[in-house]
Design an enzyme around this catalytic site. Structure first.
Site, PDB file in Angstrom:
ATOM      1  N   GLU A  99      19.430  23.595  88.273  1.00 49.31           N
ATOM      2  CA  GLU A  99      19.586  25.046  88.165  1.00 49.31           C
ATOM      3  C   GLU A  99      19.586  25.467  86.703  1.00 49.31           C
ATOM      4  O   GLU A  99      20.567  25.231  85.982  1.00 49.31           O
ATOM      5  CB  GLU A  99      20.871  25.527  88.834  1.00 49.31           C
ATOM      6  N   LYS A 229      35.539  16.416 104.137  1.00 53.08           N
ATOM      7  CA  LYS A 229      34.199  17.001 104.080  1.00 53.08           C
ATOM      8  C   LYS A 229      34.077  18.290 104.888  1.00 53.08           C
ATOM      9  O   LYS A 229      33.022  18.609 105.421  1.00 53.08           O
ATOM     10  CB  LYS A 229      33.151  15.965 104.509  1.00 53.08           C
ATOM     11  N   HIS A 400      19.132  34.119  83.392  1.00 58.89           N
ATOM     12  CA  HIS A 400      18.327  33.382  84.367  1.00 58.89           C
ATOM     13  C   HIS A 400      16.830  33.572  84.135  1.00 58.89           C
ATOM     14  O   HIS A 400      16.032  32.677  84.433  1.00 58.89           O
ATOM     15  CB  HIS A 400      18.721  33.789  85.795  1.00 58.89           C
TER      16      HIS A 400
END
Length: 409
Positions: A99, A229, A400
């Site tokens: 990312e 989890k 971004h």
């Protein structure tokens, strides 16, 4: 049979891919499996095949049916000053991610925190839980069962600790619904994340219970009250792994010079986004901006169990305006990490841990993983601080464009 013969038999379906391990040395089997898959699918996998991984070290420990390895970019944030009980000083932290802008974002948060004197960190709970589910005939038997458990705590502890050299049974938390009883066993697990350790010890306890209290039948060693989890209220309230809090006070001058914002602006974003927005969305455990980004990137870099990002990234961001300065804290109720065992033994992951000085076991046992947990919480704090700042001054989209799409602002 040589490797070519094995590949042909696998392609024809005469040998299953996982059976190749029975005919070839570990690393040759990894290559043969990849070559067979390439022929079956009519594709080429040279990048996956280019790996430093030694399958003989992975086999029966980390993965099965291996065909190679996946590479993920790893970046560094820091220096980040941490004022913890175990982590003391300036640290560089590895983040593995695809990312764009994430590493730069966390890095600016690190800069602001370090300039402000660092992050104060405390671990307020430490314990890995496994919760078997028992079936009893009726509620009279349930009451008798719970009384029997209380009377036999020392023996249960002895049985559990006979299975491990590092694990210690800390407590048993009972939960009841009808004729069902969950016993949530909470363990100290040294520098390991400890899930396997807790499971093996819990199985031994269950065998002992069934042999001594015959009305109780263990239906499953994991009854989902652990809770592994999965995000859950029991983890949020009682904690699982490490419950860690990190805080810092950012002076107005640093808010202006480094983050280009004010305490009031950040505080309003936190209240309306992280708290009100999360509540309106029906969120129960994620009152934060992006804990998961930082947790996942550190987990991936350091060989943690990636599925435990689910509960490890739950938590709360809190802010207060103090004069013109900003107080900000993050609370992670269920941070599940280790510095030994699992994926931490792999070569690149171990190197990533060594960047922070936490590879392997600590002296005393448990000190390395606590140091690691304090560093993680401080890094999460840096990530939250910067994202709230970027949202408050409308920098997020521009960042971004530049770092996620390569577009010049």
């Amino acid at each position: 049979m040589n490797i070519d013969e094995i590949v042909e038999k696998a392609v024809k379906g005469e040998i299953e891919l996982h059976e190749i391990d029975n005919f070839l040395e570990a690393n040759a089997a990894m290559v043969a499996r990849r070559l067979a898959l390439e022929k079956i699918l009519g594709i080429s996998l040279p990048s996956i095949g280019s790996t430093i991984l030694d399958y003989s070290e992975i086999k029966n420990r980390n993965a099965e049916n291996v065909i190679g390895g996946i590479q993920i970019p790893v970046g560094i944030v820091g220096p980040l000053k941490v004022n913890g009980d175990y982590a003391k000083g300036n640290f560089y932290v590895p983040l593995a991610t695809t990312e764009g802008a994430l590493i730069a974002s966390v890095n600016r948060g690190c800069k602001a925190i370090t300039k402000a004197g660092g992050a104060k960190v405390k671990i307020i709970f430490d314990g890995m839980a496994r919760a078997p589910i028992f079936k009893l005939p009726n509620i009279d038997s349930v009451v008798n069962f719970l009384q029997w458990i209380n009377k036999n705590l020392d023996k249960i502890k002895e049985v559990a600790e006979s299975t491990t050299s590092h694990g210690k049974l800390k407590e048993i938390q009972p939960f009841v619904l009808g004729n069902n009883v969950w016993l949530r066993f909470v363990f100290e697990t040294g520098d390991a994340m400890g899930m396997n350790m807790a499971t093996i010890a819990s199985e031994a306890i269950c065998n002992f219970i069934e042999s001594e209290f015959t009305e109780a039948k263990c239906i499953a060693v994991s009854g989902n009250m652990c809770s592994d989890k999965k995000q859950s209220m029991v983890n949020s309230i009682f904690g699982r792994g490490k419950t860690v809090i990190a805080e810092t006070l950012i002076p107005s001058t640093i808010l202006k010079e480094v983050l280009h914002t004010t305490a009031e602006a950040i505080h309003e974003v936190n209240l309306r986004k992280n708290l009100l927005g999360s509540a309106r969305a029906g969120n129960v455990y994620q009152f934060n901006a992006h804990f998961a980004n930082i947790i996942a990137a550190i987990f991936l870099a350091t060989g943690q169990d990636m599925a435990q990002v689910v509960e490890s990234s739950s938590g709360y961001t809190w802010t207060e305006v103090r004069g013109e300065d900003l107080y900000i804290s993050v609370t992670l109720p269920s941070l599940e990490v280790g510095t030994v065992g699992g994926g931490t033994r792999l070569p690149t992951q171990r190197e990533a841990l060594s960047i922070m000085g936490v590879a392997g076991g600590g002296n005393p046992p448990g000190s390395n993983v606590k140091k690691f947990a304090e560093i993680i919480a401080s890094t999460v704090l840096a990530g939250e601080l910067n994202l709230l700042s970027a949202l408050s001054n409308k920098e997020l989209g521009r960042a971004h464009k530049m770092l996620g799409r390569g577009i010049k602002a």
